[in-house]
Design a protein around this motif. Structure first.
Motif, PDB file in Angstrom:
ATOM      1  N   HIS A 273       1.807  18.282   3.936  1.00  0.00           N
ATOM      2  CA  HIS A 273       2.831  17.281   3.626  1.00  0.00           C
ATOM      3  C   HIS A 273       3.042  16.326   4.800  1.00  0.00           C
ATOM      4  CE1 HIS A 273       6.464  15.435   2.146  1.00  0.00           C
ATOM      5  NE2 HIS A 273       7.149  15.864   3.212  1.00  0.00           N
ATOM      6  N   LEU A 274       3.105  16.875   6.001  1.00  0.00           N
ATOM      7  CA  LEU A 274       3.270  16.029   7.183  1.00  0.00           C
ATOM      8  C   LEU A 274       2.082  15.100   7.370  1.00  0.00           C
ATOM      9  CD1 LEU A 274       4.728  18.620   9.723  1.00  0.00           C
ATOM     10  CD2 LEU A 274       5.933  16.689   8.685  1.00  0.00           C
ATOM     11  N   LEU A 275       0.873  15.594   7.148  1.00  0.00           N
ATOM     12  CA  LEU A 275      -0.321  14.766   7.283  1.00  0.00           C
ATOM     13  C   LEU A 275      -0.327  13.637   6.257  1.00  0.00           C
ATOM     14  CD1 LEU A 275      -3.077  17.462   7.995  1.00  0.00           C
ATOM     15  CD2 LEU A 275      -2.085  15.815   9.600  1.00  0.00           C
ATOM     16  N   ARG A 276       0.126  13.953   5.020  1.00  0.00           N
ATOM     17  CA  ARG A 276       0.191  12.895   4.004  1.00  0.00           C
ATOM     18  C   ARG A 276       1.180  11.807   4.405  1.00  0.00           C
ATOM     19  NH1 ARG A 276       0.127  17.216   0.383  1.00  0.00           N
ATOM     20  NH2 ARG A 276       2.381  17.017   0.080  1.00  0.00           N
ATOM     21  N   VAL A 277       2.329  12.223   4.931  1.00  0.00           N
ATOM     22  CA  VAL A 277       3.341  11.242   5.355  1.00  0.00           C
ATOM     23  C   VAL A 277       2.795  10.360   6.476  1.00  0.00           C
ATOM     24  CG1 VAL A 277       5.590  10.978   6.454  1.00  0.00           C
ATOM     25  CG2 VAL A 277       5.302  12.632   4.607  1.00  0.00           C
ATOM     26  N   LEU A 278       2.175  11.004   7.466  1.00  0.00           N
ATOM     27  CA  LEU A 278       1.638  10.229   8.589  1.00  0.00           C
ATOM     28  C   LEU A 278       0.511   9.317   8.137  1.00  0.00           C
ATOM     29  CD1 LEU A 278       1.627  12.979  11.379  1.00  0.00           C
ATOM     30  CD2 LEU A 278       3.229  11.077  11.091  1.00  0.00           C
ATOM     31  N   SER A 279      -0.314   9.770   7.198  1.00  0.00           N
ATOM     32  CA  SER A 279      -1.403   8.930   6.680  1.00  0.00           C
ATOM     33  C   SER A 279      -0.846   7.717   5.944  1.00  0.00           C
ATOM     34  CB  SER A 279      -2.292   9.752   5.758  1.00  0.00           C
ATOM     35  OG  SER A 279      -3.292   8.946   5.165  1.00  0.00           O
ATOM     36  N   GLN A 280       0.206   7.948   5.126  1.00  0.00           N
ATOM     37  CA  GLN A 280       0.812   6.821   4.413  1.00  0.00           C
ATOM     38  C   GLN A 280       1.471   5.844   5.379  1.00  0.00           C
ATOM     39  OE1 GLN A 280       3.256   9.109   1.604  1.00  0.00           O
ATOM     40  NE2 GLN A 280       2.013   8.308  -0.064  1.00  0.00           N
ATOM     41  N   LEU A 281       2.121   6.367   6.417  1.00  0.00           N
ATOM     42  CA  LEU A 281       2.728   5.480   7.413  1.00  0.00           C
ATOM     43  C   LEU A 281       1.660   4.640   8.107  1.00  0.00           C
ATOM     44  CD1 LEU A 281       5.409   7.818   9.043  1.00  0.00           C
ATOM     45  CD2 LEU A 281       5.829   5.796   7.631  1.00  0.00           C
ATOM     46  N   THR A 282       0.514   5.259   8.407  1.00  0.00           N
ATOM     47  CA  THR A 282      -0.581   4.513   9.025  1.00  0.00           C
ATOM     48  C   THR A 282      -1.088   3.408   8.109  1.00  0.00           C
ATOM     49  OG1 THR A 282      -1.247   6.477  10.276  1.00  0.00           O
ATOM     50  CG2 THR A 282      -2.872   4.713  10.037  1.00  0.00           C
ATOM     51  N   GLU A 283      -1.234   3.726   6.811  1.00  0.00           N
ATOM     52  CA  GLU A 283      -1.699   2.715   5.853  1.00  0.00           C
ATOM     53  C   GLU A 283      -0.702   1.569   5.730  1.00  0.00           C
ATOM     54  OE1 GLU A 283      -2.424   4.701   2.208  1.00  0.00           O
ATOM     55  OE2 GLU A 283      -4.190   5.794   2.928  1.00  0.00           O
ATOM     56  N   ILE A 284       0.594   1.916   5.732  1.00  0.00           N
ATOM     57  CA  ILE A 284       1.619   0.863   5.647  1.00  0.00           C
ATOM     58  C   ILE A 284       1.562  -0.031   6.880  1.00  0.00           C
ATOM     59  CG2 ILE A 284       4.111   0.452   5.679  1.00  0.00           C
ATOM     60  CD1 ILE A 284       4.425   2.976   3.966  1.00  0.00           C
ATOM     61  N   SER A 285       1.436   0.578   8.064  1.00  0.00           N
ATOM     62  CA  SER A 285       1.382  -0.209   9.304  1.00  0.00           C
ATOM     63  C   SER A 285       0.158  -1.115   9.330  1.00  0.00           C
ATOM     64  CB  SER A 285       1.360   0.732  10.517  1.00  0.00           C
ATOM     65  OG  SER A 285       2.527   1.522  10.567  1.00  0.00           O
ATOM     66  N   ARG A 286      -0.977  -0.616   8.909  1.00  0.00           N
ATOM     67  CA  ARG A 286      -2.196  -1.431   8.886  1.00  0.00           C
ATOM     68  C   ARG A 286      -2.063  -2.588   7.905  1.00  0.00           C
ATOM     69  NH1 ARG A 286      -6.990   0.155  10.832  1.00  0.00           N
ATOM     70  NH2 ARG A 286      -8.053  -0.804   9.045  1.00  0.00           N
ATOM     71  N   ALA A 287      -1.491  -2.314   6.734  1.00  0.00           N
ATOM     72  CA  ALA A 287      -1.340  -3.385   5.736  1.00  0.00           C
ATOM     73  C   ALA A 287      -0.347  -4.432   6.210  1.00  0.00           C
ATOM     74  CB  ALA A 287      -0.886  -2.791   4.400  1.00  0.00           C
ATOM     75  N   GLU A 288       0.782  -3.986   6.811  1.00  0.00           N
ATOM     76  CA  GLU A 288       1.769  -4.947   7.312  1.00  0.00           C
ATOM     77  C   GLU A 288       1.178  -5.809   8.418  1.00  0.00           C
ATOM     78  OE1 GLU A 288       4.528  -5.808   6.277  1.00  0.00           O
ATOM     79  OE2 GLU A 288       5.432  -4.195   5.102  1.00  0.00           O
ATOM     80  N   ALA A 289       0.274  -5.246   9.222  1.00  0.00           N
ATOM     81  CA  ALA A 289      -0.360  -5.999  10.317  1.00  0.00           C
ATOM     82  C   ALA A 289      -1.507  -6.867   9.832  1.00  0.00           C
ATOM     83  CB  ALA A 289      -0.868  -5.039  11.387  1.00  0.00           C
TER      84      ALA A 289
ATOM     85  N   ALA B 143       4.429  -2.554  -1.316  1.00  0.00           N
ATOM     86  CA  ALA B 143       5.006  -3.783  -0.757  1.00  0.00           C
ATOM     87  C   ALA B 143       4.182  -4.281   0.422  1.00  0.00           C
ATOM     88  CB  ALA B 143       6.447  -3.530  -0.329  1.00  0.00           C
ATOM     89  N   ALA B 144       3.731  -3.355   1.280  1.00  0.00           N
ATOM     90  CA  ALA B 144       2.914  -3.762   2.430  1.00  0.00           C
ATOM     91  C   ALA B 144       1.595  -4.376   1.980  1.00  0.00           C
ATOM     92  CB  ALA B 144       2.653  -2.557   3.333  1.00  0.00           C
ATOM     93  N   ILE B 145       0.991  -3.820   0.935  1.00  0.00           N
ATOM     94  CA  ILE B 145      -0.273  -4.365   0.417  1.00  0.00           C
ATOM     95  C   ILE B 145      -0.046  -5.753  -0.174  1.00  0.00           C
ATOM     96  CG2 ILE B 145      -2.053  -4.044  -1.348  1.00  0.00           C
ATOM     97  CD1 ILE B 145      -1.735  -1.013  -0.905  1.00  0.00           C
ATOM     98  N   SER B 146       1.083  -5.943  -0.856  1.00  0.00           N
ATOM     99  CA  SER B 146       1.373  -7.281  -1.409  1.00  0.00           C
ATOM    100  C   SER B 146       1.562  -8.297  -0.290  1.00  0.00           C
ATOM    101  CB  SER B 146       2.624  -7.218  -2.294  1.00  0.00           C
ATOM    102  OG  SER B 146       3.777  -6.951  -1.509  1.00  0.00           O
ATOM    103  N   HIS B 147       2.232  -7.924   0.803  1.00  0.00           N
ATOM    104  CA  HIS B 147       2.395  -8.838   1.941  1.00  0.00           C
ATOM    105  C   HIS B 147       1.045  -9.154   2.571  1.00  0.00           C
ATOM    106  CE1 HIS B 147       6.746  -7.163   2.389  1.00  0.00           C
ATOM    107  NE2 HIS B 147       6.687  -8.143   1.497  1.00  0.00           N
ATOM    108  N   MET B 148       0.190  -8.157   2.631  1.00  0.00           N
ATOM    109  CA  MET B 148      -1.146  -8.369   3.188  1.00  0.00           C
ATOM    110  C   MET B 148      -1.912  -9.413   2.388  1.00  0.00           C
ATOM    111  SD  MET B 148      -4.100  -5.480   3.528  1.00  0.00           S
ATOM    112  CE  MET B 148      -5.704  -5.830   4.280  1.00  0.00           C
ATOM    113  N   HIS B 149      -1.626  -9.521   1.088  1.00  0.00           N
ATOM    114  CA  HIS B 149      -2.289 -10.485   0.215  1.00  0.00           C
ATOM    115  C   HIS B 149      -1.473 -11.763   0.037  1.00  0.00           C
ATOM    116  CE1 HIS B 149      -4.618  -6.885  -0.744  1.00  0.00           C
ATOM    117  NE2 HIS B 149      -5.536  -7.672  -1.261  1.00  0.00           N
ATOM    118  N   GLY B 150      -0.566 -12.031   0.972  1.00  0.00           N
ATOM    119  CA  GLY B 150       0.195 -13.281   0.942  1.00  0.00           C
ATOM    120  C   GLY B 150       1.209 -13.352  -0.167  1.00  0.00           C
ATOM    121  N   GLY B 151       1.643 -12.215  -0.687  1.00  0.00           N
ATOM    122  CA  GLY B 151       2.575 -12.210  -1.804  1.00  0.00           C
ATOM    123  C   GLY B 151       3.786 -11.354  -1.537  1.00  0.00           C
TER     124      GLY B 151
END
Length: 468
Positions: A298-314, A439-447
């Motif tokens: 569970h902790l690994l899934r949370v950290l993986s999702q946080l990493t994906e969100i950070s990468r998409a936001e950046a 939401a992070a993926i949508s921002h990554m795509h200019g939306g």
């Protein structure tokens, strides 16, 4: 008291000293130089054109008159030529005309010049020289042409150039005055231009200084003119809004991480400690080990999702953008989830279409999967989940609608925040990061990501820009 200068005061508008290091001074000087050069070029062209025109007309008149007198000589001989010259003399002063006819020995036969110019050979072409007029006995500048007649006589016809020289001086004075006026006007124009430009820059710089000092609620001032400065200020305000949103999300995420991960870490510690308890059976140890492994997963899934969100936001991964057919992408995801939906007695419907966009195919598939999982978790059995594709000006919209209970209206804007679970009916064994990743993926795509209640059901959708 000496005024301190810190690193945040990167732009000072109160320094107006005349120095080449000052942008205002350089801009004014550049405006002056360019305006003066342009005006000088135009005036020089006017001067040269006017001078050439006058000179050309003078030469045309002199050539025509010289030709006419030569014809008189051919028709009527020397007597006729002298008569023709004498006939022109009464009006010669009004026309600034000059005539001189001399014999073979240089004796004056007719005309209003006293003698033949020294060093001038008859028929040598157009000349400019100083001669003495016979009627006034004063030296005047003349422009003349001459020919040698068949009998050896010499004929010179010209025009008094004094008036033209005076015109040249007047024209030169006018050009000089125009240059001085242009220089003064360019100085005034440059000053007004720099005052306008730097006053707007000062507003932006002062606001930026206050924002850097910590007042993040400030925004660049807009004057409502819609000019380039307002457009720049609007863009900066959008950037500040986005920065403020990211900072707010970062604070929320940090607080949520500290709060939400404390419980699984505490449970994990308890499981690990229980493994060391004496007298425990192997079966109990296996159960505790399995639970500890579950907490770790569970902790690994949370950290993986946080990493994906950070990468998409950046915006990381945009170099992997490709042309994506949304209808095909939806079809692939729906095919994957149809067996699960069928087991829950839920139908998956796809409606609409849109032109292909540039996007990150795996992340878009992940976003749609998250929306579908969220909808399937709360859709009542026997209902349908609608996946809609449509176009909205410069955006493609990808939406998912269920027929469940929806969420409170006041909480719709919080759906995309990390670690947020709103309605107890919409909670489960998750950290509330699924829609945050969408939401992070949508921002990554200019939306953007949006949600609304449809009564019944909740509709969540992605706005994806087509300008990438």
């Amino acid at each position: 008291m000496k005024r301190s200068e810190g690193p945040v005061t990167w732009f000072r508008m109160d320094n107006l000293r005349l120095s080449l290091k000052n942008s205002r001074t350089r801009l004014v000087l550049a405006s002056m130089v360019l305006s003066t050069l342009l005006t000088a070029a135009v005036l020089a062209m006017v001067y040269v054109t006017a001078n050439r025109t006058i000179t050309g007309e003078t030469r045309s008149v002199v050539s025509a008159e010289l030709t006419g007198l030569a014809d008189e000589y051919e028709r009527h001989g020397m007597i006729g030529l002298i008569t023709a010259i004498e006939r022109r003399l009464p009006t010669a002063a009004e026309r600034d005309a000059l005539y001189l006819l001399t014999g073979r020995q240089g004796t004056k036969l007719a005309g209003n010049l006293s003698h033949w110019p020294e060093g001038i050979t008859a028929g040598s072409g157009w000349v400019d020289l100083q001669l003495r007029k016979g009627d006034t006995d004063q030296h005047v500048p003349i422009s003349a042409a001459s020919i040698r007649l068949p009998g050896g006589e010499r004929l010179l016809v010209g025009r008094d150039a004094l008036a033209r020289q005076q015109f040249d001086r007047v024209l030169l004075r006018s050009v000089a005055l125009a240059l001085v006026t242009a220089l003064a006007l360019s100085l005034l124009t440059g000053w007004l231009l720099t005052r306008l430009v730097f006053s707007r820059l000062k507003d932006i710089a002062d606001t930026a200084d206050n924002i850097v000092s910590g007042d993040l609620a400030l925004r660049m001032p807009l004057r409502g003119t819609g000019d380039e400065f307002d457009q720049v200020a609007g863009t900066l305000n959008n950037m500040l809004d986005r920065i403020e949103e990211l900072i707010s999300n970062l604070r929320t995420t940090s607080n949520s991480i500290a709060h939400d991960l404390r419980s699984p870490l505490s449970r994990l510690r308890q499981r690990v400690e229980s493994l060391a308890e004496p007298g425990k059976s192997e079966q109990d140890r296996d159960i505790d080990l399995a639970r500890a492994t579950g907490e770790i997963d569970h902790l690994l899934r949370v950290l993986s999702q946080l990493t994906e969100i950070s990468r998409a936001e950046a915006g990381l991964g945009r170099e992997q953008f490709e042309q994506v057919n949304l209808l095909q992408l939806v079809g692939d995801v729906v095919e994957l989830y149809e067996p699960v939906a069928s087991d829950q007695n839920i139908r998956l419907e796809v409606v609409g279409n849109a032109e292909p966009i540039q996007g990150h195919r795996p992340l878009l598939s992940q976003a749609l999967s998250n929306l579908l999982e969220n909808a399937m978790r709360y859709a009542p059995p026997g209902t349908a989940i609608t996946i809609e594709i449509r176009e909205d000006e410069d955006y493609a919209l990808l939406g998912v609608r269920d027929r469940g209970p929806g969420v409170p209206e006041n909480d719709l804007s919080r759906l995309q925040m990390p670690f947020v679970t709103l309605d107890p009916a919409r909670t489960g064994r998750n950290a509330g990061l699924g829609l945050a990743l969408v939401a992070a993926i949508s921002h990554m795509h200019g939306g953007s990501f949006q949600a609304r209640n449809r009564k019944p059901g909740l509709e969540t959708f992605l706005r994806l820009s087509r300008k990438f």
